[in-house]
Design an enzyme around this catalytic site. Structure first.
Site, PDB file in Angstrom:
ATOM      1  N   LYS A 124       0.830  -1.201   0.000  1.00 40.00           N
ATOM      2  CA  LYS A 124       0.000   0.000   0.000  1.00 40.00           C
ATOM      3  C   LYS A 124       0.871   1.259   0.000  1.00 40.00           C
ATOM      4  O   LYS A 124       0.656   2.188  -0.774  1.00 40.00           O
ATOM      5  CB  LYS A 124      -0.921   0.010   1.224  1.00 40.00           C
ATOM      6  CG  LYS A 124      -1.739  -1.264   1.423  1.00 40.00           C
ATOM      7  CD  LYS A 124      -2.701  -1.522   0.308  1.00 40.00           C
ATOM      8  CE  LYS A 124      -3.672  -2.655   0.626  1.00 40.00           C
ATOM      9  NZ  LYS A 124      -3.037  -3.977   0.787  1.00 40.00           N
ATOM     10  N   LYS A 159      -8.250   1.581   4.208  1.00 38.06           N
ATOM     11  CA  LYS A 159      -7.783   0.192   4.143  1.00 38.06           C
ATOM     12  C   LYS A 159      -6.556  -0.013   5.009  1.00 38.06           C
ATOM     13  O   LYS A 159      -5.750   0.912   5.202  1.00 38.06           O
ATOM     14  CB  LYS A 159      -7.478  -0.211   2.696  1.00 38.06           C
ATOM     15  CG  LYS A 159      -6.518   0.704   1.941  1.00 38.06           C
ATOM     16  CD  LYS A 159      -6.458   0.282   0.470  1.00 38.06           C
ATOM     17  CE  LYS A 159      -5.649   1.257  -0.372  1.00 38.06           C
ATOM     18  NZ  LYS A 159      -5.607   0.867  -1.797  1.00 38.06           N
ATOM     19  N   ARG A 209      -5.078  -4.946 -12.858  1.00 35.79           N
ATOM     20  CA  ARG A 209      -3.823  -5.546 -12.433  1.00 35.79           C
ATOM     21  C   ARG A 209      -2.883  -5.578 -13.641  1.00 35.79           C
ATOM     22  O   ARG A 209      -3.159  -6.247 -14.634  1.00 35.79           O
ATOM     23  CB  ARG A 209      -4.062  -6.949 -11.872  1.00 35.79           C
ATOM     24  CG  ARG A 209      -2.815  -7.793 -11.674  1.00 35.79           C
ATOM     25  CD  ARG A 209      -1.804  -7.191 -10.700  1.00 35.79           C
ATOM     26  NE  ARG A 209      -2.362  -6.869  -9.413  1.00 35.79           N
ATOM     27  CZ  ARG A 209      -2.501  -7.743  -8.418  1.00 35.79           C
ATOM     28  NH1 ARG A 209      -2.137  -9.000  -8.588  1.00 35.79           N
ATOM     29  NH2 ARG A 209      -3.008  -7.348  -7.259  1.00 35.79           N
ATOM     30  N   ARG A 224     -10.444  -5.989 -12.881  1.00 37.20           N
ATOM     31  CA  ARG A 224     -11.303  -6.709 -11.942  1.00 37.20           C
ATOM     32  C   ARG A 224     -12.486  -5.811 -11.609  1.00 37.20           C
ATOM     33  O   ARG A 224     -12.356  -4.821 -10.897  1.00 37.20           O
ATOM     34  CB  ARG A 224     -10.484  -7.092 -10.705  1.00 37.20           C
ATOM     35  CG  ARG A 224      -9.364  -8.084 -11.072  1.00 37.20           C
ATOM     36  CD  ARG A 224      -8.247  -8.100 -10.066  1.00 37.20           C
ATOM     37  NE  ARG A 224      -7.588  -6.808  -9.979  1.00 37.20           N
ATOM     38  CZ  ARG A 224      -6.674  -6.507  -9.050  1.00 37.20           C
ATOM     39  NH1 ARG A 224      -6.337  -7.389  -8.146  1.00 37.20           N
ATOM     40  NH2 ARG A 224      -6.124  -5.312  -9.051  1.00 37.20           N
ATOM     41  N   ARG A 232     -15.270  -2.925  -4.101  1.00 38.24           N
ATOM     42  CA  ARG A 232     -14.006  -3.604  -4.342  1.00 38.24           C
ATOM     43  C   ARG A 232     -14.078  -4.461  -5.604  1.00 38.24           C
ATOM     44  O   ARG A 232     -15.035  -5.184  -5.815  1.00 38.24           O
ATOM     45  CB  ARG A 232     -13.648  -4.483  -3.144  1.00 38.24           C
ATOM     46  CG  ARG A 232     -13.567  -3.732  -1.828  1.00 38.24           C
ATOM     47  CD  ARG A 232     -13.550  -4.688  -0.657  1.00 38.24           C
ATOM     48  NE  ARG A 232     -14.782  -5.479  -0.604  1.00 38.24           N
ATOM     49  CZ  ARG A 232     -14.971  -6.501   0.226  1.00 38.24           C
ATOM     50  NH1 ARG A 232     -14.012  -6.853   1.069  1.00 38.24           N
ATOM     51  NH2 ARG A 232     -16.116  -7.168   0.218  1.00 38.24           N
ATOM     52  N   ASP A 272      -1.522  -2.134  -9.347  1.00 41.63           N
ATOM     53  CA  ASP A 272      -2.964  -1.924  -9.379  1.00 41.63           C
ATOM     54  C   ASP A 272      -3.250  -0.491  -9.805  1.00 41.63           C
ATOM     55  O   ASP A 272      -2.752   0.459  -9.183  1.00 41.63           O
ATOM     56  CB  ASP A 272      -3.589  -2.198  -8.011  1.00 41.63           C
ATOM     57  CG  ASP A 272      -3.632  -3.676  -7.681  1.00 41.63           C
ATOM     58  OD1 ASP A 272      -3.340  -4.493  -8.578  1.00 41.63           O
ATOM     59  OD2 ASP A 272      -3.953  -4.024  -6.534  1.00 41.63           O
ATOM     60  N   GLU A 280      -1.762   0.570  -5.772  1.00 43.22           N
ATOM     61  CA  GLU A 280      -0.974  -0.385  -4.991  1.00 43.22           C
ATOM     62  C   GLU A 280       0.161  -0.934  -5.845  1.00 43.22           C
ATOM     63  O   GLU A 280       0.068  -0.950  -7.081  1.00 43.22           O
ATOM     64  CB  GLU A 280      -1.834  -1.561  -4.484  1.00 43.22           C
ATOM     65  CG  GLU A 280      -2.879  -1.163  -3.454  1.00 43.22           C
ATOM     66  CD  GLU A 280      -3.598  -2.375  -2.843  1.00 43.22           C
ATOM     67  OE1 GLU A 280      -3.083  -3.504  -2.973  1.00 43.22           O
ATOM     68  OE2 GLU A 280      -4.669  -2.161  -2.252  1.00 43.22           O
ATOM     69  N   ASN A 282       2.017  -4.486  -5.767  1.00 43.79           N
ATOM     70  CA  ASN A 282       1.977  -5.811  -5.151  1.00 43.79           C
ATOM     71  C   ASN A 282       3.260  -6.585  -5.432  1.00 43.79           C
ATOM     72  O   ASN A 282       3.604  -6.819  -6.600  1.00 43.79           O
ATOM     73  CB  ASN A 282       0.774  -6.586  -5.680  1.00 43.79           C
ATOM     74  CG  ASN A 282      -0.541  -5.942  -5.266  1.00 43.79           C
ATOM     75  OD1 ASN A 282      -1.079  -6.241  -4.216  1.00 43.79           O
ATOM     76  ND2 ASN A 282      -1.051  -5.040  -6.096  1.00 43.79           N
TER      77      ASN A 282
END
Length: 314
Positions: A124, A159, A209, A224, A232, A272, A280, A282
């Site tokens: 994050k 979050k 993604r 997504r 979400r 992301d 984000e 990841n």
């Protein structure tokens, strides 16, 4: 190559969509030798970092898809590559594992992603390195600052910094009567730091993604898309994955970040992006290989193995 995978229990793999399984399958198809262990199997003894690793054989069957041999304590430097694919949460046990893996590197082990880089790139908080691409964001555990941020933007996302799959992610509106309890829960009454971000309406079109492998960008993202009534887009939260070619903005973000990520030892990264904003970075166990491959024909696992083979030969 002799490859060790540090994973969650393989009995829990959903092989029709699991990215680690896709990497294993591609590696086996190339004749590489597979071994598996769990995080708890790492140890330091006799000044050597080892793992209780089991040789893994893929059967090709969809139900009984694997066979393992008895585990043996094996120094990590005896593997050509060690892939850290343990899912978050990124808790202290995960941190301890990175310490062991970093020590193993000094003994000759090749670990991907590099343990120090995993620690340095909180998934994050890492967006703070790239402010030109991020939405208005706040990292704090102070309730007053979070309330001020909400008053400024009117519609925000809250979050935790150590979760995955959309767990404990809240959308909060100005005037929401549950603001106080949400902040108390997420911050543990001011004892835990969290992230706030301005809500990005483009989430309706998907949380994209974007995969970066070996400093190169996969030409497709997996958008997504949230289900009806959901904020979400995470697949674990019921989102639908739709593969798409990268937009010019997607490609700009990914190609700008790719060299730095690769230089830090991050062989595989999942960026992301919502709308035009990076949300984000990841680095623990990025996913979406199989969904992109099934919808586009692009062999993401093949690209991953190409990069891994090249990295081992460096």
């Amino acid at each position: 190559m002799k490859i060790a995978f540090i994973v969650d229990p393989i009995d829990e793999f959903k092989i029709h969509k699991d990215t680690t399984f896709a990497i294993m399958r591609e590696a086996a198809a190339r004749g590489h030798e597979l071994h598996v262990m769990q995080q708890e199997n790492l140890l330091w003894r006799g000044n050597v970092v080892s793992g209780n690793a089991s040789r893994l054989h893929l059967t090709g069957d969809k139900t009984n898809w694997y066979r393992v041999e008895n585990a043996a304590e094996t120094p990590l430097q005896q593997f050509d590559a060690v892939l850290m694919r343990k899912d978050p949460p990124f808790d202290m046990e995960y941190v301890y594992s990175t310490y062991l893996l970093e020590l193993a590197e000094t003994q000759g082990a090749r670990v991907f992603n590099r343990p120090r880089a995993i620690r340095d790139y909180n998934e994050k908080m890492a967006i703070a390195r790239y402010p030109r691409y991020t939405p208005p964001s706040l990292i704090t555990r102070q309730e007053t600052l979070i309330r001020e941020f909400l008053a400024e933007h009117g519609d925000i996302i809250l979050k935790p910094l150590d979760g995955m799959g959309g767990a404990s992610v809240f959308r909060v509106h100005a005037g929401d009567h549950n603001v106080g309890v949400i902040i108390e829960m997420l911050t543990h009454y001011g004892r835990r730091t969290i992230m706030a971000q301005r809500y990005i309406p483009e989430i309706r079109d998907g949380d994209k993604r974007i995969l970066v492998i070996g400093g190169k960008v996969v030409p497709y993202s997996l958008a997504r898309i949230p289900r009806q009534g959901e904020t979400r887009g995470n697949l674990a939260a019921g989102g639908t994955g739709v593969a798409r070619e990268l937009s010019p903005r997607d490609r700009e973000i990914a190609t700008t970040l790719a060299p730095e990520l690769d230089a830090h030892g991050l062989l595989l990264v999942g960026l992301d992006v919502i709308g035009d904003y990076l949300t984000e970075v990841n680095v623990t166990s990025p996913t979406c290989f199989q969904e992109i491959t099934e919808q586009t024909g692009f062999n993401v696992a093949g690209m991953m193995l190409d990069a891994l083979e090249q990295a081992v030969l460096r």
